[in-house]
Scaffold this active site. Structure first.
Site, PDB file in Angstrom:
ATOM      1  N   ARG A 275      24.733  39.569 -17.819  1.00  0.00           N
ATOM      2  CA  ARG A 275      24.024  40.163 -16.680  1.00  0.00           C
ATOM      3  C   ARG A 275      24.013  41.669 -16.811  1.00  0.00           C
ATOM      4  O   ARG A 275      24.904  42.248 -17.420  1.00  0.00           O
ATOM      5  CB  ARG A 275      24.776  40.002 -15.371  1.00  0.00           C
ATOM      6  CG  ARG A 275      25.117  38.746 -14.911  1.00  0.00           C
ATOM      7  CD  ARG A 275      25.637  38.765 -13.477  1.00  0.00           C
ATOM      8  NE  ARG A 275      25.179  37.513 -12.958  1.00  0.00           N
ATOM      9  CZ  ARG A 275      24.286  37.352 -12.025  1.00  0.00           C
ATOM     10  NH1 ARG A 275      23.809  38.377 -11.381  1.00  0.00           N
ATOM     11  NH2 ARG A 275      23.870  36.173 -11.684  1.00  0.00           N
TER      12      ARG A 275
ATOM     13  N   GLU B 121      15.110  32.104  -7.641  1.00  0.00           N
ATOM     14  CA  GLU B 121      15.166  31.264  -6.455  1.00  0.00           C
ATOM     15  C   GLU B 121      14.542  32.090  -5.330  1.00  0.00           C
ATOM     16  O   GLU B 121      14.962  33.227  -5.107  1.00  0.00           O
ATOM     17  CB  GLU B 121      16.630  30.934  -6.128  1.00  0.00           C
ATOM     18  CG  GLU B 121      16.718  30.000  -4.959  1.00  0.00           C
ATOM     19  CD  GLU B 121      18.128  29.585  -4.581  1.00  0.00           C
ATOM     20  OE1 GLU B 121      19.089  29.908  -5.308  1.00  0.00           O
ATOM     21  OE2 GLU B 121      18.242  28.940  -3.533  1.00  0.00           O
TER      22      GLU B 121
ATOM     23  N   LYS C 105      22.866  39.575  -3.239  1.00  0.00           N
ATOM     24  CA  LYS C 105      21.836  39.396  -2.218  1.00  0.00           C
ATOM     25  C   LYS C 105      22.468  39.382  -0.834  1.00  0.00           C
ATOM     26  O   LYS C 105      21.870  39.838   0.128  1.00  0.00           O
ATOM     27  CB  LYS C 105      21.114  38.061  -2.428  1.00  0.00           C
ATOM     28  CG  LYS C 105      20.056  38.114  -3.523  1.00  0.00           C
ATOM     29  CD  LYS C 105      19.359  36.771  -3.642  1.00  0.00           C
ATOM     30  CE  LYS C 105      18.688  36.631  -4.989  1.00  0.00           C
ATOM     31  NZ  LYS C 105      18.433  35.254  -5.369  1.00  0.00           N
TER      32      LYS C 105
HETATM   33  P1  ATP Z   1      22.108  34.692  -6.472  1.00  0.00           P
HETATM   34  O1  ATP Z   1      22.795  36.025  -6.429  1.00  0.00           O
HETATM   35  O2  ATP Z   1      21.517  34.262  -5.171  1.00  0.00           O
HETATM   36  O3  ATP Z   1      22.782  33.604  -7.279  1.00  0.00           O
HETATM   37  P2  ATP Z   1      20.596  35.339  -8.749  1.00  0.00           P
HETATM   38  O4  ATP Z   1      20.866  36.795  -8.854  1.00  0.00           O
HETATM   39  O5  ATP Z   1      21.177  34.393  -9.709  1.00  0.00           O
HETATM   40  O6  ATP Z   1      20.827  34.919  -7.291  1.00  0.00           O
HETATM   41  P3  ATP Z   1      18.056  34.079  -9.215  1.00  0.00           P
HETATM   42  O7  ATP Z   1      16.878  34.195  -8.343  1.00  0.00           O
HETATM   43  O8  ATP Z   1      18.696  32.790  -9.390  1.00  0.00           O
HETATM   44  O9  ATP Z   1      19.044  35.159  -8.664  1.00  0.00           O
HETATM   45  O10 ATP Z   1      17.795  34.771 -10.620  1.00  0.00           O
HETATM   46  C1  ATP Z   1      16.660  34.622 -11.419  1.00  0.00           C
HETATM   47  C2  ATP Z   1      17.001  34.974 -12.836  1.00  0.00           C
HETATM   48  O11 ATP Z   1      17.447  36.318 -12.928  1.00  0.00           O
HETATM   49  C3  ATP Z   1      18.118  34.121 -13.358  1.00  0.00           C
HETATM   50  O12 ATP Z   1      17.801  33.716 -14.683  1.00  0.00           O
HETATM   51  C4  ATP Z   1      19.306  35.012 -13.322  1.00  0.00           C
HETATM   52  O13 ATP Z   1      20.247  34.646 -14.262  1.00  0.00           O
HETATM   53  C5  ATP Z   1      18.677  36.375 -13.608  1.00  0.00           C
HETATM   54  N1  ATP Z   1      19.522  37.447 -13.098  1.00  0.00           N
HETATM   55  C6  ATP Z   1      19.992  37.579 -11.852  1.00  0.00           C
HETATM   56  N2  ATP Z   1      20.782  38.663 -11.756  1.00  0.00           N
HETATM   57  C7  ATP Z   1      20.804  39.236 -12.970  1.00  0.00           C
HETATM   58  C8  ATP Z   1      21.446  40.397 -13.536  1.00  0.00           C
HETATM   59  N3  ATP Z   1      22.233  41.180 -12.801  1.00  0.00           N
HETATM   60  N4  ATP Z   1      21.228  40.682 -14.840  1.00  0.00           N
HETATM   61  C9  ATP Z   1      20.430  39.897 -15.575  1.00  0.00           C
HETATM   62  N5  ATP Z   1      19.808  38.805 -15.125  1.00  0.00           N
HETATM   63  C10 ATP Z   1      19.989  38.462 -13.840  1.00  0.00           C
HETATM   64 MG    MG Z   2      20.960  32.113  -9.003  1.00  0.00          MG
END
Ligand code: ATP
Ligand code: MG
Length: 546
Positions: free
Chosen positions: A258, A33, A268
């Site tokens: 994750r 996003e 974030k």
């Molecule tokens: P927010 O914290 O704003 O929800 P987010 O960390 O989910 O954001 P996105 O931009 O939605 O961020 O993430 C893009 C992709 O990265 C998604 O598929 C998400 O699941 C993955 N992602 C985010 N954080 C992690 C993490 N710590 N480990 C593995 N994958 C991650």
């Molecule tokens: Mg997200």
């Protein structure tokens, strides 16, 4: 397609589908996003999505999930693209959820026509309250049984801006008694009068993530939609949307754990706070766990990818020790980085028996290789050493320089400290030394054995530099669950002065070095002056769990 040996449960699933003929290709996507900068957790998702596609000779798209216009910006889109390019991944196609808004809208209309969605006037609070609990079923909305015609007219009205934010929503008509809360008539469209970073004011209704995501996956031809574990409970809704909209191409959602790293925040919200209140210098502060921060720090993209590979992909959440990444960074830099010399808190050394203007000596720039390339380094009557390499009150077993003591200068000569000259305030002004002309490295006939070798820089062919050392952004928690905001490490940045070989000051910015006996550093600059940024220390503190 050939079945390849699986290295994680996702590849097991893919292999099974391939052998059963359920899929004939692998098409993934990385779906950020654009509401912030990517962090080290995203690197894992990137490696997984791009890595899986590559392994199966498939494709991976870059997909911007821009369904929430109030938080999204083009600045973030550009930063995300730059980060992915830095990691060396090449996307097949790039799409935005907003490219599909028209199609998504039409599918919502289709659901309404089939009696599978309705416009609901309940407020967000009322919807939450009527959803029920894990043990109690929800209560049906009084608007649930509106006629198709009325729903179509109202949804059209929502689109035309006739209603205020929150006044009406479109809900999927699924099951208010479902044991899965996500299936209790979830909201799939809302009114939001915000300017979108790409579509401007064209739309004032936006699809919710759970509705838009499976449809965008389908429209892009994604076969495997990999997401993090918290979406596991959303999978039935994902499948409901795919089935009930009747889209032709049917993607499959698979969840993985994750990446969590001890003492590393990836929220974030918290990272944004650090940037906004000036605690760090920006999203690219070298202490930040953002990809732009890691890049500024000098973490090699290869090392980060090796780290993600080693962490692997699992179905259960766990926490990685925070020294683990550095282990891969050292491993990479030890093999790839040139050696160079710099000193910290310089002390001047005058070699009183040295005659002439000076000379050039050979310095091994990559002693880790069999035939190390060499660089010529100036050596003359005045040189500098690090303050910590001299003591006028040495503890036992101090093998660096001390009064009357000997030490070897790396790749050069053995020197002896004859006298110490002090300034009026008692500080050391300079060391008066002598050298053994026959002790030159590689051709030492002096017969003197010394226990210590130290680095140095020449007085003429060196420059003043700023040395920045970094520590973790967060301290260990003092009690379990202590808030991040109370754990900021005030000592996470230390600035000291130094002198570095002239070569280091002239080389291209961004080049990484092993500074002998100091650590791995990246060359940068501030106001025209060379700054050396610590990437990581020389010693590996990481101990693999037994
Ligand atoms: P927010 O914290 O704003 O929800 P987010 O960390 O989910 O954001 P996105 O931009 O939605 O961020 O993430 C893009 C992709 O990265 C998604 O598929 C998400 O699941 C993955 N992602 C985010 N954080 C992690 C993490 N710590 N480990 C593995 N994958 C991650
Ligand atoms: Mg997200």
């Amino acid at each position: 397609m050939e079945v390849i040996e699986a290295k994680n449960f996702i590849e097991d699933i893919i292999n099974e589908e391939l052998s059963e003929g359920k899929v004939t290709e692998v098409h993934t996507r990385f779906p950020p996003e654009p509401n912030g900068y990517l962090h080290i957790g995203h690197a894992k998702s990137l490696c997984l999505n791009f890595g899986t596609a590559k392994k199966y000779g498939g494709k991976c798209n870059l997909f911007f999930d821009d369904t929430n216009p109030s938080k999204e910006k083009t600045e973030f889109v550009d930063a995300i693209k730059a980060d992915i390019e830095w990691l060396g991944f090449k996307w097949f196609e790039m799409h935005y959820a907003s490219d599909f808004f028209e199609d998504i809208y039409n599918l919502a209309v289709k659901l309404i026509k089939e009696g599978k969605a309705y416009v609901c006037d309940l407020t967000a609070d009322q919807i939450r309250e009527s959803r029920g609990t894990l043990t109690q079923p929800g209560v049906e909305s009084p608007f649930r049984n509106r006629s198709v015609e009325e729903n179509l007219a109202l949804f059209e009205g929502m689109k035309e801006g006739k209603f205020a934010d929150g006044e009406k929503v479109l809900r999927a008509k699924i099951d208010m008694a479902s044991p899965n809360m996500n299936m209790r008539d979830p909201v799939i469209y809302r009114v939001l009068k915000a300017t979108h970073h790409r579509t401007g004011d064209k739309w004032c209704i936006y699809p919710m993530y759970d509705f838009a995501h499976p449809l965008c996956d389908s429209m892009q031809g994604v076969t495997h939609s990999l997401c993090t574990l918290e979406f596991e409970d959303h999978r039935p809704l994902y499948n409901w949307v795919v089935e009930n909209t009747g889209v032709e191409h049917k993607p499959r959602q698979i969840e993985f754990a994750r990446l969590n790293i001890a003492n590393t925040v990836m929220s974030k919200r918290y990272l944004k706070k650090l940037v906004e209140d000036g605690t760090v210098s920006g999203w690219d502060d070298p202490r930040m766990p953002t990809l732009t921060g890691l890049r500024a720090r000098g973490i090699p993209a290869e090392a980060l990818k090796n780290f993600c590979e080693a962490v692997g992909v699992a179905k259960a959440n766990s926490e990685i020790e925070n020294g683990y990444l550095e282990h891969f960074v050292r491993d990479y830099l030890n093999t790839n980085a040139e050696r160079a010399m710099a000193v910290i808190d310089p002390i001047k050394v005058v070699i009183e028996n040295y005659e002439g203007d000076g000379e050039y000596i050979d310095f091994d720039t990559k002693p880790q290789q069999e035939n190390s390339p060499k660089r010529k380094i100036a050596f003359s009557k005045e040189i500098y050493i690090s303050a910590e390499d001299f003591s006028d009150n040495p503890p036992p077993k101090f093998f660096r320089l001390k009064p009357e003591g000997y030490v070897r200068l790396k790749n050069a000569y053995i020197i002896k400290c004859e006298r110490v000259e002090y300034a009026d305030n008692g500080a050391i002004k300079q060391l008066i030394c002598s050298y053994l002309p026959e002790s030159r490295s590689g051709n030492d006939t002096s017969g003197i054995k010394v226990k210590g070798t130290i680095q140095w820089v020449d007085g003429k062919e060196s420059e003043d530099v700023t040395v920045k050392k970094y520590d973790y952004l967060l301290n260990d928690p003092q009690y379990p669950g202590q808030d991040f905001s109370e754990r900021f490490n005030q000592n996470s940045l230390t600035v000291v002065s130094g002198k570095a070989e002239k070569y280091l000051c002239e080389v291209e910015e961004g080049t990484s070095f092993q500074l002998l006996r100091i650590g791995y550093y990246k060359k940068g600059s501030e106001n025209g002056k060379t700054v050396l940024h610590e990437i990581t220390s020389l010693k590996d503190t990481y101990k693999p769990a037994k």
